[in-house]
Write a protein that holds these residues in place. Sequence first.
Motif, PDB file in Angstrom:
ATOM      1  N   CYS A   1       4.736  37.828 -17.446  1.00 48.77           N
ATOM      2  CA  CYS A   1       4.100  37.819 -18.760  1.00 48.77           C
ATOM      3  C   CYS A   1       2.719  38.442 -18.651  1.00 48.77           C
ATOM      4  CB  CYS A   1       4.021  36.403 -19.317  1.00 48.77           C
ATOM      5  SG  CYS A   1       4.089  35.088 -18.108  1.00 48.77           S
ATOM      6  N   ALA A   2       2.393  39.282 -19.610  1.00 45.54           N
ATOM      7  CA  ALA A   2       1.119  40.001 -19.593  1.00 45.54           C
ATOM      8  C   ALA A   2       0.010  39.076 -20.081  1.00 45.54           C
ATOM      9  CB  ALA A   2       1.214  41.251 -20.460  1.00 45.54           C
ATOM     10  N   ALA A   3      -0.566  38.331 -19.156  1.00 41.63           N
ATOM     11  CA  ALA A   3      -1.626  37.385 -19.521  1.00 41.63           C
ATOM     12  C   ALA A   3      -2.928  38.099 -19.846  1.00 41.63           C
ATOM     13  CB  ALA A   3      -1.845  36.395 -18.376  1.00 41.63           C
ATOM     14  N   GLY A   4      -3.116  39.295 -19.296  1.00 40.78           N
ATOM     15  CA  GLY A   4      -4.364  40.013 -19.526  1.00 40.78           C
ATOM     16  C   GLY A   4      -5.472  39.512 -18.615  1.00 40.78           C
ATOM     17  N   PRO A   5      -6.603  40.194 -18.590  1.00 44.07           N
ATOM     18  CA  PRO A   5      -7.670  39.874 -17.636  1.00 44.07           C
ATOM     19  C   PRO A   5      -8.597  38.752 -18.059  1.00 44.07           C
ATOM     20  CG  PRO A   5      -8.251  41.835 -18.874  1.00 44.07           C
ATOM     21  CD  PRO A   5      -6.879  41.438 -19.331  1.00 44.07           C
TER      22      PRO A   5
ATOM     23  N   ILE B   1       1.816  33.026 -20.770  1.00 45.59           N
ATOM     24  CA  ILE B   1       2.287  32.296 -19.594  1.00 45.59           C
ATOM     25  C   ILE B   1       3.215  31.141 -19.994  1.00 45.59           C
ATOM     26  CG2 ILE B   1       1.575  30.860 -17.643  1.00 45.59           C
ATOM     27  CD1 ILE B   1      -0.985  32.591 -17.527  1.00 45.59           C
ATOM     28  N   LEU B   2       2.803  30.360 -20.987  1.00 44.96           N
ATOM     29  CA  LEU B   2       3.626  29.221 -21.400  1.00 44.96           C
ATOM     30  C   LEU B   2       4.973  29.687 -21.956  1.00 44.96           C
ATOM     31  CD1 LEU B   2       3.908  26.177 -21.794  1.00 44.96           C
ATOM     32  CD2 LEU B   2       2.814  26.439 -24.032  1.00 44.96           C
ATOM     33  N   SER B   3       4.981  30.807 -22.680  1.00 45.69           N
ATOM     34  CA  SER B   3       6.248  31.302 -23.229  1.00 45.69           C
ATOM     35  C   SER B   3       7.201  31.725 -22.115  1.00 45.69           C
ATOM     36  CB  SER B   3       5.994  32.475 -24.184  1.00 45.69           C
ATOM     37  OG  SER B   3       5.468  33.594 -23.505  1.00 45.69           O
ATOM     38  N   GLY B   4       6.656  32.319 -21.040  1.00 50.65           N
ATOM     39  CA  GLY B   4       7.511  32.656 -19.902  1.00 50.65           C
ATOM     40  C   GLY B   4       8.064  31.417 -19.238  1.00 50.65           C
ATOM     41  N   PHE B   5       7.212  30.427 -19.078  1.00 46.38           N
ATOM     42  CA  PHE B   5       7.609  29.142 -18.499  1.00 46.38           C
ATOM     43  C   PHE B   5       8.749  28.527 -19.315  1.00 46.38           C
ATOM     44  CE2 PHE B   5       7.219  24.539 -18.325  1.00 46.38           C
ATOM     45  CZ  PHE B   5       6.951  24.245 -16.993  1.00 46.38           C
TER      46      PHE B   5
ATOM     47  N   ILE C   1      -1.810  26.019 -20.886  1.00 44.01           N
ATOM     48  CA  ILE C   1      -1.138  27.047 -20.088  1.00 44.01           C
ATOM     49  C   ILE C   1       0.191  26.498 -19.593  1.00 44.01           C
ATOM     50  CG2 ILE C   1      -1.237  28.303 -17.891  1.00 44.01           C
ATOM     51  CD1 ILE C   1      -4.139  28.806 -18.374  1.00 44.01           C
ATOM     52  N   LEU C   2       0.185  25.238 -19.186  1.00 39.36           N
ATOM     53  CA  LEU C   2       1.400  24.500 -18.864  1.00 39.36           C
ATOM     54  C   LEU C   2       1.375  23.194 -19.643  1.00 39.36           C
ATOM     55  CD1 LEU C   2       1.652  25.024 -14.986  1.00 39.36           C
ATOM     56  CD2 LEU C   2       2.809  26.316 -16.782  1.00 39.36           C
ATOM     57  N   PRO C   3       2.529  22.599 -19.897  1.00 40.93           N
ATOM     58  CA  PRO C   3       2.574  21.364 -20.683  1.00 40.93           C
ATOM     59  C   PRO C   3       1.899  20.192 -19.967  1.00 40.93           C
ATOM     60  CG  PRO C   3       4.742  22.411 -20.608  1.00 40.93           C
ATOM     61  CD  PRO C   3       3.883  23.116 -19.600  1.00 40.93           C
ATOM     62  N   PHE C   4       1.365  19.238 -20.754  1.00 43.50           N
ATOM     63  CA  PHE C   4       0.742  18.035 -20.208  1.00 43.50           C
ATOM     64  C   PHE C   4       1.687  17.301 -19.248  1.00 43.50           C
ATOM     65  CE2 PHE C   4      -2.319  17.930 -23.895  1.00 43.50           C
ATOM     66  CZ  PHE C   4      -3.465  17.917 -23.116  1.00 43.50           C
TER      67      PHE C   4
ATOM     68  N   GLU D   1       4.831  29.878 -31.109  1.00 43.37           N
ATOM     69  CA  GLU D   1       4.705  28.432 -30.899  1.00 43.37           C
ATOM     70  C   GLU D   1       3.822  28.135 -29.696  1.00 43.37           C
ATOM     71  OE1 GLU D   1       8.740  27.230 -30.459  1.00 43.37           O
ATOM     72  OE2 GLU D   1       9.163  27.220 -32.624  1.00 43.37           O
ATOM     73  N   CYS D   2       3.929  28.976 -28.657  1.00 46.89           N
ATOM     74  CA  CYS D   2       3.168  28.751 -27.426  1.00 46.89           C
ATOM     75  C   CYS D   2       1.699  29.130 -27.577  1.00 46.89           C
ATOM     76  CB  CYS D   2       3.791  29.530 -26.261  1.00 46.89           C
ATOM     77  SG  CYS D   2       5.401  28.886 -25.731  1.00 46.89           S
ATOM     78  N   LEU D   3       1.349  29.844 -28.638  1.00 48.66           N
ATOM     79  CA  LEU D   3      -0.049  30.201 -28.873  1.00 48.66           C
ATOM     80  C   LEU D   3      -0.873  29.011 -29.347  1.00 48.66           C
ATOM     81  CD1 LEU D   3       0.372  33.679 -30.619  1.00 48.66           C
ATOM     82  CD2 LEU D   3      -0.619  33.264 -28.360  1.00 48.66           C
ATOM     83  N   ILE D   4      -0.217  27.993 -29.887  1.00 51.78           N
ATOM     84  CA  ILE D   4      -0.926  26.822 -30.386  1.00 51.78           C
ATOM     85  C   ILE D   4      -1.471  26.012 -29.207  1.00 51.78           C
ATOM     86  CG2 ILE D   4      -0.741  24.711 -31.752  1.00 51.78           C
ATOM     87  CD1 ILE D   4      -0.516  27.297 -33.357  1.00 51.78           C
ATOM     88  N   PHE D   5      -2.746  25.650 -29.287  1.00 54.56           N
ATOM     89  CA  PHE D   5      -3.353  24.832 -28.236  1.00 54.56           C
ATOM     90  C   PHE D   5      -2.878  23.382 -28.356  1.00 54.56           C
ATOM     91  CE2 PHE D   5      -6.768  28.153 -28.268  1.00 54.56           C
ATOM     92  CZ  PHE D   5      -6.705  28.477 -26.921  1.00 54.56           C
ATOM     93  N   PRO D   6      -2.898  22.640 -27.253  1.00 54.84           N
ATOM     94  CA  PRO D   6      -2.486  21.235 -27.314  1.00 54.84           C
ATOM     95  C   PRO D   6      -3.506  20.393 -28.072  1.00 54.84           C
ATOM     96  CG  PRO D   6      -3.376  21.732 -25.157  1.00 54.84           C
ATOM     97  CD  PRO D   6      -3.291  23.047 -25.894  1.00 54.84           C
TER      98      PRO D   6
END
Length: 603
Positions: A373-377, A497-501, A538-541, A595-600
């Motif tokens: 996934c292209a996380a960018g710099p 990253i989360l969407s790839g996960f 970035i990863l789930p709680f 959906e993965c763009l939303i912060f927890p």
Amino acid sequence: MPLLTVHSDNKQYEFASGKSLMDIMLDAGLFIDNACGGKGLCGKCRVMITKGETGPVSETESHILKADESESGIRLACLVYPESDIEIELLQKEKKHDVLTSGYMPDFDFDQDIIKRRVTIHKPTLEDQTPFEDQVLAETGCECFEYEALSEHSMMPGDYTAVIHGNRVVALEPGDTSAALYGVAIDIGTTTVVCSLIDMNTGEELGHASEINAQKFFGLDVLTRITYEIEHPEDGREKLQKAIVGSINKMVASVCEKHGVSQEQIYEFSVGANCTMMHMLMGVDARPIGKAPFAPVFARARDVKADSIGLKAAAGARLYCLPSVSAYIGADIVAGAYVCDLRSETGNVIFIDIGTNGEIVLASHGKLMSCSCAAGPALEGMNISSGMRAAEGAIEDISIGENGIELKIIGDCEPAGICGSGILTVTKELLRTGIVRKTGAFVKAGKFDESDYRSKFIEVDDEGKRSFRMTEGGNGSDPLYITQGDIRQVQLAKGAILSGFMALMKRAGIGMEDLDKVLIAGQFGAHLPAQSITGTGILPFEVEDRIQYVGNTSKTGAYMALMSGKVKEEMQKLAHEMDYLELGATENYERLLSECLIFPAFK
């Protein structure tokens, strides 16, 4: 030809007109922060023009530079095209960076491809006219003698040491040199490079050298470097290769000198790297990696002569490049999957290298699936308004509370910017304190009354844009801010990253409760506390207590391949067996990404 004069080092450099000041500085080997690859987006390539005609300030510069900067002669080097003599002051200094050099090391048996064997050449007689070559082959059991080894020096009767690669004699050294057998294990990352000097007789790592990838001058991520190659067809590929090969030679020379080893006693280099870096090391066209369908020129392991690309080592020395899976699942990830023995996992394990590209491997009952996934710099501190690499002066940790803001700064000095770990921590803190909503937007001005401690950290500019003030400035330095744009950059990286996960989990048909552990590898991941990884989403709680750090598995994999031909074979087999999931081609990926763009949400 016109001249560039640099006052800080009192040197002059000739240049051809028609080039940007950034390219002129790159050609001269001068340090310049090149975060966006010369596109005029990052604003980090500031220089002060003290003399010379450079034309009017561009509209892009007027948006990025402050009025007092423009008035004092500060310009963006990527947008200035001098046609005549020019004098400049450098405003940036290259800072020392800490580079991750170690990682988890499994047990394995040594079985090197390169060995040494003592031989004795006897003087021929009329009764026995056996050629010297045949005598050596008979004593070593090898099948052939490389031409260069035969022609390197005249062979006379006496004792020698044969250097053997596979079933070939690649060099013949006078006397007994069997005690001197060294190799170098290398991890080439987009950001950092590590070279470890290995005694191949014992497997001991004698020492290492590390530094920021010298290709940084041509761009901070793989796409900007590929773009440089595209935009400079006449010499771009050569310059990129020369930069990394020269850097490796310099690091190897340094560590060899420190440990009393001659570079002529190095017989093999083993390299783990992402697919783009491997192409650029080998001087192979990397442009196809940057455009659909993203098919690399090669992905298989390479075993070539080290001097074929300019590496300095012993006569007959080899260069081994670990295999890749695809354009964006490179040899560094294959190495990580092998080092962590994902094929033998009986449960469900995620391996993830968090960086400019987030590479993820899911091992589900021995079956391996991967995605990139292209996380960018942004997670490297780049594309952030106050961003910088993890060097002296970088904010690496921050806490926000009623008593104010507490900063942890690398080098315990005045803050100069914020690095990747810092930007994640501050994002987590902004979410926790409610200054930033889960949508990624700052709360509206006036949300907190004046008695609320949070109100004094939020600033609104003349255009109504909100930001978070981290420092007050002073002593000649400006305040440091986190802007709405910075939060959006983190949000994009986190979503990727989360969407790839989640996509890999869905493809395997497993839920969060089925996941046994998450292995975090790489330079950047090693500096991130689990709370920052899950606190920003970035990863789930749910996986916070299952996170384990495995360090620089790319270098570990390169070391294992250096010390074992069997490991090389098994890595090649592993790369062939690993499935690759193209996220953009998966069903409903756009919905998953949104959906993965939303912060927890913090409770």
